[in-house]
Design an enzyme around this catalytic site. Structure first.
Site, short mmCIF file in Angstrom:
data_model
loop_
_atom_site.label_atom_id
_atom_site.label_comp_id
_atom_site.label_asym_id
_atom_site.label_seq_id
_atom_site.Cartn_x
_atom_site.Cartn_y
_atom_site.Cartn_z
N ASP A 258 0.86 -1.18 0.00
CA ASP A 258 0.00 0.00 0.00
C ASP A 258 0.91 1.24 0.00
OD1 ASP A 258 -2.14 1.71 0.04
OD2 ASP A 258 -3.24 0.65 1.60
C1 NOJ Z 1 -4.04 3.86 0.10
C2 NOJ Z 1 -5.21 2.94 0.22
O1 NOJ Z 1 -5.16 2.25 1.43
C3 NOJ Z 1 -5.35 1.95 -0.92
O2 NOJ Z 1 -6.59 1.34 -0.82
C4 NOJ Z 1 -5.16 2.62 -2.24
O3 NOJ Z 1 -5.32 1.69 -3.28
C5 NOJ Z 1 -3.82 3.28 -2.28
N1 NOJ Z 1 -3.73 4.29 -1.23
C6 NOJ Z 1 -3.51 3.93 -3.62
O4 NOJ Z 1 -4.25 5.06 -3.78
#
Ligand code: NOJ
Length: 733
Positions: A258
């Site tokens: 993430d």
């Molecule tokens: C953080 C989020 O937790 C995740 O769900 C997302 O895909 C990513 N950022 C990318 O934006």
């Protein structure tokens, strides 16, 4: 594929291999305090394997040109985005999508999203989000499919199929990314990014099944979660990313972190950036999102023998394989087609699908005296509330490419569907919230929530006058877009006070109040449940919100959505979910001393899992079983006759639950094992039959062995988890 990739990798330097592991953001989707600079330069150097947060064929072509034309080995990049519930045409938020209980509609929505996303140059979406959530304080409960592991798995599979189609090489297919692996939905106290602590048996039984179901449906990639699992951050957790995901489950795709999750392991107490980057790679993480820990430290770790060439090769191979499976080596410009960008996005057909999906997602929570549907034959309606003449909040969370200006407000929809015979009066009535501190936190983008020029008391007075001049009130209230989703935990999950004050003033007029409720999570609605005539829960319905809501309010579509999360009476009951274990001192018939209950609130939810009314009424017969004594792999059939005894044609989601009262481990009081959505004309009856095999009786025992144990089982069929008809069987080996 293997030969192609081996040949390519033989030509790659170690820097080029590490470059493939680096995912940067193009800046169109930022969810953290860090972003990437110098992207153009880094592409040319072969330092970037993929970009997310960049779309539009012109943008993507420019970046892909750099990679394909100006790097030594011409390796294409992969382009990802948070396409969560539609790309341009926005569908209901995922929690709303789940309340359709309609896998066909869900798969179609994912397919349309893929079609629109590929038309704008994308080939990878960060969806489905399959985290089981039992805590409505957590804002991301809006992004998943609720609390049930089996239903969550069914939906996860449908979404993967919708995104990836028959082949990821298709021009309109994207690679899915299953997230957040794992257990992110169990953050303590519902507080975003918080610690997770869970027994293995609960993991396997209740939290892991949707990830596995998405994998079984062929998902090409996974995203590691921000939280710890067994006190080791998921992003650097070898048990999770290698032993479970790859060795036990056989996952063959790649895992991306993430947003800056590798770097965040430092805050988790796992060491400096070099240490955590090596830890993540060795644990089985293949791609590093945004933080550039891999890019900046892996070579050093290699020279210090902290990682091996084989570790880097393995991750690099998996990333290249994904590009191969997407057909990017055959055609790096596969989804860069300006003609499609013009004709495949926001089409009437896509909008229609979004409207129909939204109609199916609405859950009728209350409808006293059949106040709904509204009459189209005359009279007047007061449409009141801060979400009524509002386009932005129709879309809900995570709408990177969604254009709120193109959405249909509730007021527009009602005027359109009501036609000329009904007089529609409007007042805003209140701000979303009057609390300016709260408002500041909600405004992470420009102009999301604001204060009206009028004083709150004047707004209420005006609304009361509008109501006095109308026959019925439709109050459009609830949560705005940024109240749920990432980083949107709430400790109080009621309707904001400004709106509650408005509702109280409206109720005092004596006119019936129909609440159209916007929410990204279950809310506490005791007052509303007691004082409103009707409550239609519409979540955040997407681009076609107003049209879908009006169609349902006026009865052109009879609502059939059913809750996939339990609605508590009080935030103090959380976590509250239907498939809980029994205790040694079970609660029955109200709180008393020395039972497992509260002194100040009952254990029962306000609305149980599976609940949702219809304008019609469905009557269930008793459950008829094909047998009551079974052996081994026999199949049991359980049949109920459902009759539409009301005065509207409509759909009903008939639900099958099974209980296993005696086993070697304490078992959930009941578990969803099947459902069928049926359509019944007025007076019509249908037999609904479920086939049950020992497969549905299996559970994880204390050795984590997945099997069933002979004995008695209670088969339950009904309209929601709390109202079922039951029958017992003996099932022996
Ligand atoms: C953080 C989020 O937790 C995740 O769900 C997302 O895909 C990513 N950022 C990318 O934006």
């Amino acid at each position: 594929m293997n030969t192609f990739i081996s040949t390519l990798m033989k030509k790659m330097t170690i820097d080029e291999k590490i470059g493939q592991l680096n995912l940067v953001t193009g800046g169109m989707a930022i969810t953290g305090s860090v972003t990437n600079n110098g992207i153009d330069d880094n592409i040319k150097k072969g330092n970037i394997g993929g970009i997310f947060g960049l779309y539009g064929t012109a943008n993507v072509r420019k970046a892909q040109d750099e990679a394909v034309k100006n790097t030594r080995l011409h390796i294409p990049m992969i382009f990802g985005l948070d396409v969560i519930h539609g790309h341009r045409t926005i569908f209901p938020i995922p929690l709303g999508m789940s309340t359709t209980w309609d896998l066909g509609l869900i798969e179609q929505a994912a397919h349309i999203a893929a079609k629109e996303a590929t038309a704008e140059g994308l080939n990878w979406v960060f969806s489905p989000m399959v985290d089981i959530a039992r805590d409505a304080r957590w804002g991301r409960i809006s992004e998943g499919s609720g609390e049930d592991p089996w239903l969550g798995g069914q939906i996860a599979g449908a979404m993967v199929r919708g995104y990836q189609g028959t082949s990821m090489k298709n021009a309109d297919a994207v690679m899915a990314c299953v997230k957040h692996f794992a257990l992110y939905g169990a953050a303590e106290a519902g507080r975003e990014y918080n610690t997770v602590d869970m027994s293995r048996i609960k993991m396997y039984q209740d939290y892991l099944p949707p990830y596995k179901a998405a994998l079984d449906a062929g998902a090409g990639s996974f995203m590691s979660s921000f939280n710890v699992v067994d006190n080791v951050p998921a992003t650097g957790n070898k048990w999770l990313l290698t032993d479970l995901l790859r060795k036990q489950w056989g996952f063959k795709g790649f895992v991306v972190s993430d947003y800056t999750a590798v770097n965040e392991m430092t805050n988790h107490g796992m060491g400096d950036l070099q240490t955590v980057s090596a830890l993540a790679l060795k644990a089985g993480l293949d791609m590093d999102m945004v933080g550039e820990g891999f890019l900046s430290t892996l070579k050093k770790s290699l020279s210090e023998n902290k990682v091996t060439v084989a570790d880097i090769d393995l991750a690099c191979r998996r990333v290249l394989e994904a590009k191969y499976k997407l057909g990017l080596f055959d055609n790096p410009y596969k989804s860069i087609d300006p003609a499609r960008e013009q004709k495949d996005v926001m089409t009437d057909e896509n909008r229609k699908a979004a409207r129909i999906t939204a109609e199916h997602s609405f859950v009728l929570l209350k409808n006293a005296n059949q106040i709904l549907p509204l009459k189209k034959s005359g009279g007047s309606i007061a449409v009141i509330g801060p979400l009524a003449d509002n386009k932005r909040d129709m879309l809900g969370t995570w709408v990177i490419a969604g254009e709120w200006e193109k959405s249909v407000s509730v007021l527009e929809g009602i005027k359109h569907v009501a036609g000329n015979n009904v007089q529609v009066n409007y007042s805003k009535g209140s701000n979303i919230t009057d609390d300016t501190t709260f408002m500041k936190r909600l405004n992470f983008g420009p102009g999301m929530v604001g204060l009206d020029a009028k004083a709150p008391a004047d707004m209420i007075d005006e609304a009361v006058k509008t109501a006095a001049n109308s026959d019925i009130i439709v109050a459009v209230v609830g949560e705005s877009q940024s109240m749920s989703g990432e980083s949107s935990s709430r400790s109080d999950i009621s309707i904001p006070e400004s709106q509650r004050n408005l509702l109280k003033a409206l109720a005092k007029t004596g006119k019936p109040v129909v609440i159209v409720l916007f929410n990204g999570r279950p809310l506490t609605l005791n007052w509303e449940n007691e004082n409103a005539a009707a409550i239609l829960d519409v979540w955040a319905p997407g681009t076609e919100a107003g049209n879908a809501i009006a169609e349902v309010l006026f009865g052109n579509y009879n609502p059939a959505g059913k809750l996939t999360t339990t609605f508590p009476r009080s935030v103090g009951q959380i976590p509250i979910y239907y498939n809980h274990l029994n205790t040694g001192r079970p609660y029955s018939n109200g709180p008393t001393k020395f039972k497992s209950n509260y002194l100040d609130v009952s254990n029962d939810p306000l609305y149980p899992f599976g609940y949702g009314l219809s304008y019609s009424k469905f009557t269930y017969s008793n459950v008829k079983l094909s047998k009551t004594n079974l052996k081994g792999n026999e199949t049991l059939t359980a049949t109920v006759t459902v009759t539409n005894t009301g005065s509207y044609a409509g759909e009903e989601v008939v639900q099958l639950y099974i209980s296993d009262p005696v086993a070697s481990v304490s078992r959930a009081v009941k578990e969803l094992k099947g459902f069928k959505k049926i359509n019944l004309q007025v007076g019509e009856k249908k037999d609904v039959t479920f086939n049950i095999t020992p497969q549905q009786l299996k559970f994880y025992n204390s050795q984590l062995k997945y099997d069933w144990e002979p004995g008695e089982f209670v088969i339950q069929v009904g309209t929601n988890s709390a109202e079922t008809k039951t029958a017992k069987v003996q099932w022996m080996r």
